[in-house]
Design a protein around this motif. Structure first.
Motif, mmCIF file in Angstrom:
data_model
loop_
_atom_site.group_PDB
_atom_site.id
_atom_site.type_symbol
_atom_site.label_atom_id
_atom_site.label_comp_id
_atom_site.label_asym_id
_atom_site.label_seq_id
_atom_site.Cartn_x
_atom_site.Cartn_y
_atom_site.Cartn_z
ATOM 1 N N SER A 59 -35.534 -42.014 10.935
ATOM 2 C CA SER A 59 -34.403 -42.101 11.899
ATOM 3 C C SER A 59 -34.479 -41.525 13.196
ATOM 4 C CB SER A 59 -33.388 -41.310 10.683
ATOM 5 O OG SER A 59 -33.740 -39.880 10.648
ATOM 6 N N VAL A 60 -35.579 -41.676 13.695
ATOM 7 C CA VAL A 60 -35.772 -41.055 15.187
ATOM 8 C C VAL A 60 -34.682 -41.618 16.184
ATOM 9 C CG1 VAL A 60 -37.305 -42.822 15.714
ATOM 10 C CG2 VAL A 60 -37.748 -40.581 16.811
ATOM 11 N N MET A 61 -34.148 -42.681 16.009
ATOM 12 C CA MET A 61 -33.108 -43.437 16.880
ATOM 13 C C MET A 61 -31.580 -42.994 16.566
ATOM 14 S SD MET A 61 -34.684 -44.207 19.612
ATOM 15 C CE MET A 61 -36.487 -44.390 20.096
ATOM 16 N N ARG A 62 -31.469 -42.409 15.826
ATOM 17 C CA ARG A 62 -30.127 -41.968 15.144
ATOM 18 C C ARG A 62 -29.608 -40.582 15.526
ATOM 19 N NH1 ARG A 62 -30.041 -44.385 8.933
ATOM 20 N NH2 ARG A 62 -30.774 -46.363 9.152
ATOM 21 N N GLY A 63 -28.557 -40.378 15.362
ATOM 22 C CA GLY A 63 -27.744 -39.366 16.107
ATOM 23 C C GLY A 63 -27.231 -39.267 17.455
ATOM 24 N N GLY A 64 -26.234 -38.581 17.767
ATOM 25 C CA GLY A 64 -25.611 -38.352 19.197
ATOM 26 C C GLY A 64 -26.685 -38.327 20.144
ATOM 27 N N THR A 65 -27.535 -37.611 20.181
ATOM 28 C CA THR A 65 -28.463 -37.576 21.468
ATOM 29 C C THR A 65 -28.851 -38.648 21.437
ATOM 30 O OG1 THR A 65 -28.844 -35.178 20.886
ATOM 31 C CG2 THR A 65 -30.460 -36.349 22.384
ATOM 32 N N MET A 66 -29.633 -39.501 20.732
ATOM 33 C CA MET A 66 -30.503 -40.693 20.928
ATOM 34 C C MET A 66 -29.522 -41.643 21.450
ATOM 35 S SD MET A 66 -33.413 -39.790 21.556
ATOM 36 C CE MET A 66 -33.822 -41.408 21.840
ATOM 37 N N GLN A 126 -33.139 -32.476 25.616
ATOM 38 C CA GLN A 126 -33.724 -32.258 24.430
ATOM 39 C C GLN A 126 -33.915 -33.254 23.456
ATOM 40 O OE1 GLN A 126 -35.528 -29.240 23.294
ATOM 41 N NE2 GLN A 126 -35.554 -28.716 25.492
ATOM 42 N N SER A 127 -34.444 -34.381 23.692
ATOM 43 C CA SER A 127 -34.428 -35.546 22.907
ATOM 44 C C SER A 127 -35.150 -35.338 21.551
ATOM 45 C CB SER A 127 -35.209 -36.741 23.736
ATOM 46 O OG SER A 127 -35.765 -37.654 22.764
ATOM 47 N N THR A 128 -34.787 -35.937 20.772
ATOM 48 C CA THR A 128 -35.455 -35.668 19.538
ATOM 49 C C THR A 128 -36.624 -35.968 19.328
ATOM 50 O OG1 THR A 128 -34.755 -37.950 18.589
ATOM 51 C CG2 THR A 128 -33.242 -36.122 18.022
ATOM 52 N N LEU A 129 -37.095 -36.915 20.366
ATOM 53 C CA LEU A 129 -38.671 -37.421 20.255
ATOM 54 C C LEU A 129 -39.281 -36.150 20.955
ATOM 55 C CD1 LEU A 129 -38.098 -40.898 21.919
ATOM 56 C CD2 LEU A 129 -38.616 -40.291 19.551
ATOM 57 N N ALA A 130 -39.062 -35.083 21.607
ATOM 58 C CA ALA A 130 -39.786 -34.061 21.863
ATOM 59 C C ALA A 130 -39.985 -32.993 20.987
ATOM 60 C CB ALA A 130 -38.963 -33.398 23.329
ATOM 61 N N GLY A 131 -39.300 -33.032 19.907
ATOM 62 C CA GLY A 131 -39.671 -32.004 18.790
ATOM 63 C C GLY A 131 -39.261 -30.785 19.172
#
Length: 340
Positions: free
Chosen positions: A52-59, A285-290
């Motif tokens: 679900s890396v592309m889900r969520g408000g940030t992405m 602080q993208s979720t891709l950055a961990g």
């Protein structure tokens, strides 16, 4: 009103030539795969990604922002061939085209080289050009499709803009260095170009450190060849812009101004656009950055963005001052009819 805002000769371009229309349609077609993929991600469909890396408000916000950027690029491509594009204020085309140049030039230059180098030297990797940061959560075909589209968009927009500029501001491309203005303001411009040029060495050296394999502050290395090529490009293009500005502000001969103008355009744009992108990516602080520390990337991005913005302002002043000087003396030529 200067020649940059002139609408003389608009009627000559009411029927754009086949070459310009073909370029426009090509750019529009090249935007479709990227836009479609982003729309699917915004809708919650995990196409080409794991989990679900592309889900969520940030992405979702990031994807909507990049959709907007691609729509602007498509709109600019239409404006380069339609009559309304020659009637709008110059900056409405120049600024987004400058930003687009900044984003796409490093990709056009670096991505094919990085892909080839990765395929040749990085055994066991996919060989795909993944830019500066390539998360493992995204499938390799996504990078191939996205970066191929970016390269084709960049080439198409560049070709369309050159044809548009040749008809609308072609006299600028015929300037000689000796025609650029001199005087007190020129001295200030020289000082600013030299000072910002020295400042630009800092982020360029950091990018060279990352290109050479340094890990400090780089949250995702990707493969070694990709990192070497892409960060090498990020380091060198701003310096190309500085070199162009130094030539333009320290003109002493009768050589053509076209080459340093192009160098300054590309170099300042790449510095500003990628600096802005790195700052935005770090702050979001993208979720891709961990859990990686984003502060070094933000710091480098801030320096690049500031340097690009200041040098671009000096470039705009040089062009505007020269236009005013030539218009006042009656030496500014009329626009040439469109050739394509």
């Amino acid at each position: 009103m200067t020649q940059l805002d002139s609408t003389h000769g608009v009627a000559d371009c009411d029927r754009p030539g086949r070459a310009r229309m073909a370029i426009c349609w090509a750019v529009l077609v090249f935007t479709i795969p990227y836009l479609l993929l982003k729309v699917l991600w915004v809708c919650g469909l995990d196409v080409g990604v794991h989990g679900s890396v592309m889900r969520g408000g940030t992405m979702t916000g990031v994807n909507l922002a990049t959709i907007g950027m691609d729509v602007i690029a498509a709109t600019v491509s239409v404006g380069l061939v339609r009559p309304w594009g020659r009637r709008v204020p110059a900056w409405l085309l120049i600024f987004p085209m400058w930003v687009a140049t900044g984003f796409l030039a490093p990709i056009v230059i670096g991505a094919p080289t990085a892909s080839l180098a990765g395929a040749v030297f990085d055994s066991g990797t996919t060989g795909q050009a993944r830019g500066a940061h390539a998360p493992d959560d995204i499938a390799p075909w996504v990078f191939a499709m996205v970066y191929t589209g970016f390269i084709l968009q960049g080439l198409g927009l560049a070709a369309g803009f050159v044809l548009h500029a040749r008809g609308r501001w072609g006299h600028i491309l015929r300037w000689r260095l000796r025609e650029l203005p001199i005087g007190p303001l020129a001295g200030v411009q020289r000082t600013m170009a030299a000072g910002v040029g020295a400042f630009t060495l800092i982020p360029s050296l950091v990018n060279l450190y990352w290109a050479a394999g340094g890990h400090g502050g780089l949250y995702d290395d990707g493969n070694a060849a990709t990192r070497l090529v892409m960060h090498g490009v990020f380091a060198l293009l701003p310096l190309v812009g500085v070199a162009g500005m130094l030539i333009l502000t320290r003109h002493r001969d009768s050589g053509p101004a076209r080459r340093p103008l192009v160098a300054a355009w590309i170099g300042t744009a790449s510095s500003f656009s990628w600096g802005l992108w790195w700052v935005a990516s770090g702050l979001v602080q993208s979720t891709l950055a961990g859990d990686h520390d984003m502060r070094p990337l933000i710091a480098v991005g801030c320096m690049m963005m500031l340097a690009g913005a200041v040098l671009a302002t000096v470039l705009a002043l040089v062009v505007a001052q020269t236009e005013t000087q030539r218009t006042g003396s009656g030496s500014a030529p009329k626009e040439a009819p469109c050739q394509c």
